[in-house]
Motif scaffolding. Structure first.
Motif, PDB file in Angstrom:
ATOM      1  N   LYS A   1       4.418   0.938  -8.903  1.00  0.00           N
ATOM      2  CA  LYS A   1       3.535  -0.165  -9.262  1.00  0.00           C
ATOM      3  C   LYS A   1       4.226  -1.487  -8.935  1.00  0.00           C
TER       4      LYS A   1
ATOM      5  N   ASP B   1      -7.476  -4.201 -12.950  1.00  0.00           N
ATOM      6  CA  ASP B   1      -6.161  -4.744 -13.284  1.00  0.00           C
ATOM      7  C   ASP B   1      -6.292  -5.969 -14.172  1.00  0.00           C
TER       8      ASP B   1
ATOM      9  N   ARG C   1      -5.959  -5.038  -8.188  1.00  0.00           N
ATOM     10  CA  ARG C   1      -7.124  -4.242  -7.815  1.00  0.00           C
ATOM     11  C   ARG C   1      -8.110  -4.169  -8.972  1.00  0.00           C
TER      12      ARG C   1
ATOM     13  N   GLU D   1       0.832  -1.202   0.000  1.00  0.00           N
ATOM     14  CA  GLU D   1       0.000   0.000   0.000  1.00  0.00           C
ATOM     15  C   GLU D   1       0.869   1.255   0.000  1.00  0.00           C
TER      16      GLU D   1
ATOM     17  N   THR E   1      -0.758  -6.816 -14.166  1.00  0.00           N
ATOM     18  CA  THR E   1      -0.239  -6.719 -12.801  1.00  0.00           C
ATOM     19  C   THR E   1       0.210  -8.083 -12.286  1.00  0.00           C
TER      20      THR E   1
ATOM     21  N   HIS F   1       2.018   1.871  -3.540  1.00  0.00           N
ATOM     22  CA  HIS F   1       0.991   2.511  -4.364  1.00  0.00           C
ATOM     23  C   HIS F   1       0.905   4.004  -4.059  1.00  0.00           C
ATOM     24  N   THR F   2       0.961   4.355  -2.777  1.00  0.00           N
ATOM     25  CA  THR F   2       0.903   5.763  -2.379  1.00  0.00           C
ATOM     26  C   THR F   2       2.106   6.528  -2.920  1.00  0.00           C
TER      27      THR F   2
END
Length: 350
Positions: free
Chosen positions: A145, A171, A168, A137, A195, A140-141
């Motif tokens: 990727k 994807d 997610r 996470e 992904t 991603h922030t």
């Protein structure tokens, strides 16, 4: 007792042991269910059917009278894989001593892996380490990727990727055999770029890295096996596992993780961004101080005036006023938003 072993490889997707038990010789194989079924003899339709009729597995009724064993195995393989289990197929057959002696060379060992009797499926769970989901996470922030490249069944890979937040909504997943039919340019143009990559070969891993680089992405590749070494070597940043990794993989890598933990990679990215930020602060501060001195001296020379700064003044400013503050900037703590911004373009200068 064990007589011989045919080790696992990514092309066959299975391994085999030849053992002797009670004066008989058996071939025992395990591997990807589809690979095992390809090695099962024509009698697969009858394996486990006689005298069974119907059976329950996890509360699911299996009616062998209406479905072939191949169909049932495929259904159960998909069901187990969708739960995030790594599924292995098991098979065996009895051979004679003459058959064994005729397969002593490597070119004929595959003859042992044929006409097998299918036994069943085993589902194994390989739980992710603690804090991995939180680390993904953070990636991603931070505009990073994360892709999963695995030899597992595509449904297993997607289920695990969903549980970790890698896969997610919107994807895409793709299998290695589908990549084999695409050129490098076609892979680059996949929208969205996959992904999850499942049932991949070493060549697929290398192709994935090259496709990302062709799309002007800065690629970090992690792995521990010999099959990962070419892709790790090709990546912008190759990361090998220090505990589980092979020596070849470690030699190909730029970074070796001493704890084999994905969260360490995220911590390293955060630390790297902090170091780069502090270098910027350090340079800006020194340039601002030294440029002031330069302009004072330069203007004095241009107007034929005596410089107001003597050598001792300049030394005092550089040693006392410049160095201690700039050194303190070099150990500045993390900015609160350091992992909330996209990566910088590596081609840009400071």
């Amino acid at each position: 007792k064990m007589i011989r072993e045919i080790p696992f490889d990514s092309d066959r997707k299975m391994m085999t042991k030849i053992v002797e038990f009670e004066d008989k010789i058996y071939v025992l194989s395990k591997g990807a269910p589809e690979a095992i079924l390809n090695k099962v003899g024509e009698g697969v339709e009858g394996v486990g059917v006689e005298g069974v009729g119907e059976k329950r597995v996890d509360g699911v009724k299996l009616d062998f009278k209406e479905k072939s064993v191949v169909d049932v195995v495929d259904e159960q393989n998909s069901l187990m894989a969708s739960k995030g289990l790594r599924v292995l197929g098991l098979a065996w057959r009895e051979i004679t001593l003459e058959e064994l002696n005729s397969t002593n060379n490597l070119n004929s060992t595959n003859n042992l892996e044929r006409n097998l009797n299918f036994v069943g499926l085993i589902g194994l769970i390989d739980p992710p380490r603690r804090n991995v989901k939180e680390a993904i996470e953070k990636c991603h922030t931070a505009g990073i990727k994360v892709c999963m490249i695995t030899g597992d069944h595509v449904q297993t890979a997607v289920a695990v990727a969903k549980s970790l937040g890698i896969y997610r909504s919107g994807d895409r997943s793709i299998r290695g055999k589908d990549l084999d039919g695409l050129s490098l340019e076609a892979i680059c143009e996949l929208k969205p770029f996959p992904t999850v990559f499942a049932r991949v070969s070493p060549e697929n891993k290398l192709t994935i890295v090259k496709a990302l680089q062709k799309n002007n992405e800065c690629v970090a590749m992690t792995g521990d096996g010999v099959n990962d070494a070419p892709a790790i070597k090709c990546a912008n940043v190759g990361i090998a596992m220090g505990i589980a990794g092979t020596e070849i993989t470690k030699q190909a890598a730029d970074i070796i993780l001493s704890d084999d933990n994905f969260t360490t990679i995220v911590s390293s990215i955060k630390q790297g961004r902090r170091v780069f930020d502090n270098i910027n602060k350090f340079i800006i501060y020194l340039l601002s101080c030294n440029s002031a001195e330069i302009w004072v001296v330069l203007i004095s020379v241009l107007f034929s005036q005596k410089s107001p700064l003597k050598p001792m003044n300049i030394l005092w400013a550089n040693i006392i006023a410049d160095i201690p503050p700039s050194m303190s900037l070099g150990v500045e703590p993390f900015e609160p938003s350091i992992m909330m911004r996209n990566p910088r373009d590596p081609s840009l200068g400071i």
